[in-house]
Design a protein around this motif. Sequence first.
Motif, mmCIF file in Angstrom:
data_model
loop_
_atom_site.group_PDB
_atom_site.id
_atom_site.type_symbol
_atom_site.label_atom_id
_atom_site.label_comp_id
_atom_site.label_asym_id
_atom_site.label_seq_id
_atom_site.Cartn_x
_atom_site.Cartn_y
_atom_site.Cartn_z
ATOM 1 N N PRO A 14 0.760 -1.242 0.031
ATOM 2 C CA PRO A 14 0.021 0.087 0.107
ATOM 3 C C PRO A 14 0.836 1.299 0.013
ATOM 4 O O PRO A 14 1.857 1.384 0.912
ATOM 5 N N ASN A 15 0.525 2.140 -0.845
ATOM 6 C CA ASN A 15 1.218 3.387 -1.034
ATOM 7 C C ASN A 15 2.571 3.567 -1.092
ATOM 8 O O ASN A 15 3.197 4.520 -0.840
ATOM 9 N N VAL A 16 3.223 2.604 -1.738
ATOM 10 C CA VAL A 16 4.703 2.441 -1.892
ATOM 11 C C VAL A 16 4.724 2.298 -3.531
ATOM 12 O O VAL A 16 4.381 1.377 -4.037
ATOM 13 N N GLU A 17 5.375 3.563 -4.372
ATOM 14 C CA GLU A 17 5.795 3.415 -5.538
ATOM 15 C C GLU A 17 6.893 4.151 -6.107
ATOM 16 O O GLU A 17 7.343 5.227 -5.364
ATOM 17 N N PHE A 18 7.278 3.791 -7.262
ATOM 18 C CA PHE A 18 8.484 4.521 -7.549
ATOM 19 C C PHE A 18 8.504 5.304 -8.878
ATOM 20 O O PHE A 18 9.247 6.045 -8.945
ATOM 21 N N ILE A 19 7.112 5.162 -9.623
ATOM 22 C CA ILE A 19 7.343 5.759 -10.690
ATOM 23 C C ILE A 19 7.156 7.370 -10.767
ATOM 24 O O ILE A 19 7.667 7.740 -11.665
ATOM 25 N N LEU A 20 6.442 7.837 -9.906
ATOM 26 C CA LEU A 20 6.700 9.297 -9.594
ATOM 27 C C LEU A 20 8.010 9.930 -9.525
ATOM 28 O O LEU A 20 8.638 10.923 -9.922
ATOM 29 N N PHE A 21 9.153 8.950 -8.794
ATOM 30 C CA PHE A 21 10.564 9.216 -8.667
ATOM 31 C C PHE A 21 10.999 9.231 -9.787
ATOM 32 O O PHE A 21 11.911 10.285 -10.462
ATOM 33 N N VAL A 22 10.744 8.385 -10.853
ATOM 34 C CA VAL A 22 11.256 8.128 -12.249
ATOM 35 C C VAL A 22 10.671 9.228 -13.188
ATOM 36 O O VAL A 22 11.551 9.768 -13.679
ATOM 37 N N ALA A 23 9.456 9.702 -12.896
ATOM 38 C CA ALA A 23 9.033 11.055 -13.697
ATOM 39 C C ALA A 23 9.912 12.286 -13.353
ATOM 40 O O ALA A 23 10.051 12.810 -14.341
ATOM 41 N N PHE A 24 10.051 12.187 -12.135
ATOM 42 C CA PHE A 24 10.925 13.452 -11.700
ATOM 43 C C PHE A 24 12.406 13.417 -12.418
ATOM 44 O O PHE A 24 12.745 14.342 -13.086
ATOM 45 N N LEU A 25 12.901 12.361 -12.284
ATOM 46 C CA LEU A 25 14.201 12.135 -12.782
ATOM 47 C C LEU A 25 14.116 12.312 -14.292
ATOM 48 O O LEU A 25 15.208 12.655 -14.941
ATOM 49 N N SER A 26 13.354 11.942 -15.042
ATOM 50 C CA SER A 26 13.151 12.106 -16.510
ATOM 51 C C SER A 26 13.162 13.501 -16.921
ATOM 52 O O SER A 26 14.137 13.848 -17.747
ATOM 53 N N GLY A 27 12.405 14.506 -16.256
ATOM 54 C CA GLY A 27 12.654 15.700 -16.450
ATOM 55 C C GLY A 27 13.905 16.335 -16.098
ATOM 56 O O GLY A 27 14.579 17.286 -16.963
ATOM 57 N N LEU A 28 14.482 15.851 -14.750
ATOM 58 C CA LEU A 28 15.871 16.297 -14.353
ATOM 59 C C LEU A 28 17.161 15.925 -15.429
ATOM 60 O O LEU A 28 17.862 16.711 -15.523
ATOM 61 N N LEU A 29 16.956 14.963 -16.037
ATOM 62 C CA LEU A 29 18.257 14.158 -16.774
ATOM 63 C C LEU A 29 17.788 14.273 -18.158
ATOM 64 O O LEU A 29 18.857 14.441 -18.936
ATOM 65 N N LEU A 30 16.874 14.487 -18.707
ATOM 66 C CA LEU A 30 16.433 14.461 -20.031
ATOM 67 C C LEU A 30 15.999 15.798 -20.696
ATOM 68 O O LEU A 30 15.858 15.973 -21.814
ATOM 69 N N GLY A 31 15.850 16.698 -19.783
ATOM 70 C CA GLY A 31 15.415 18.025 -20.278
ATOM 71 C C GLY A 31 13.724 18.151 -20.247
ATOM 72 O O GLY A 31 13.233 16.943 -20.095
ATOM 73 N N TRP A 32 13.187 19.186 -20.621
ATOM 74 C CA TRP A 32 11.687 19.272 -20.420
ATOM 75 C C TRP A 32 10.967 18.509 -21.492
ATOM 76 O O TRP A 32 9.990 17.682 -20.894
ATOM 77 N N ILE A 33 11.230 18.788 -22.676
ATOM 78 C CA ILE A 33 10.450 18.069 -23.823
ATOM 79 C C ILE A 33 10.700 16.491 -23.606
ATOM 80 O O ILE A 33 9.577 15.773 -23.454
#
Length: 465
Positions: A309-328
């Motif tokens: 319950p209530n444990v997931e990593f996909i939000l963290f991965v989404a944050f990393l996507s913007g951080l490392l890959l740029g906005w678009i």
Amino acid sequence: MTQNELKKVEAFKANSPVASVLMIREMALRRTRDGKPYLDLVLGDLTGRINAKVWDQGKELAEILKTGLPVGVRGQCEEYLGTLQLIVSSIKPLNSQELEEMGISWEHFFPATKRDRELMWKSVLNAISVMEDLWLKELTMAICKDYEQKIKNHPASLKLHHAYVGGFLEHVYTMVALAETAADVYPVNRDLLISGIILHDIGKLEELNGFPDNFYTDEGNLIGHTVQGYSLIRDYIRKTEGFPDMTALKLKHIILAHQGEYEYQAPKKPAFDEALLVHYIDELDARMNMMKQIREEDLSLGYAFLYVPNVEFILFVAFLSGLLLGWIRGVFVAFLGELVFSVANPMGSGLAYPPMLVAQMLGFILVASAGFWLRPVIRGFRHEKKILISLFGAAGLLLTFIYDSLTSLAFPLASGFTGSQIWAAYLSGLPFYGIHILSNTLIFAILGPVLIQFVTKKYPHYLAS
């Protein structure tokens, strides 16, 4: 430079000399403050990448070097702002013959099948050798012999499945094994089935360049491997006097129909048993390989905690996507990742309630955008672990709160609740949101700094300004 004295990127250390064979991943001609041209490179092999500088003869070298070219490199590895950097003293482009003399294959730079290619090749040839239909036997063997090196080394696709050195052969080998079993179970023409299996993707040997520049050829872009494969087999049959017309027709149909559906660029749908089996065996092996890649790359991490319950990593991965890959690119990856995650969720597809899916998509766009906005701040503090822990923890707390607020309000708003009903529905979910916010705060705070230090060391260009 012999293979024994060569170092791989993962073995590079600060303040040590380097002799290596690497591939140019990125290249730019820049100028120093006093206007002198130099080459700014990202070099790499299968084990990692490193930023490199060539201070002398930058303009001259830029004319003979290019991205995707293997090069022999000597230099000194240094540490600059906490990141390894290679100062190149000599760099030389290498051709295929020189690589072969050094005992270096494309597996030095690119992922490759883990199976023994020679054993797979012998197994495929053995399946041909026991064919009873001499026409199919001679045709299939002739094509395989003429394209032996490409079959052994080519990828089976650009990205989707078996997209590595030897992937084409592995795909054919596995399909032949499946087809042998299918031929024992169903009343089909074994020789036609095996021949169709081996030749179904033969057009991909002309559709893709293969390594090191694995991309579509002009003909591959404009015609595609299905028609290319059909044309190749048609030409071989034309050179074989007396080849039975019906056998030729069925084999050509298998090639044209192996994609199965018109929307998958199949000119025809399977019209008989052997063609249908080729299509489904192809689809099965491709899907299983894609699943294997997902499992090995840990892209299924979001589902790993599905029942916690209530444990997931996909939000963290989404944050990393913007951080490392740029906005678009970051927003695109986050959006697509959540779309696939939600729609394919074994607990219930997001398509069942579109307003919730829309809220989730908006939330992930926001999270990826936040990663991009915080990029300069995180880059500036990438060597300050305590500050990074605070930054990531705060980001996890705030972004999860916003995301949970969006998704929790989606249902009452779309259902026409009144103001007090919306407020009551929101408050009733606070215990659930609280645990989610706490777990994500910890995930961001613990994993964020660790990954940033890893990226700073191994892939510094991802945090470049």
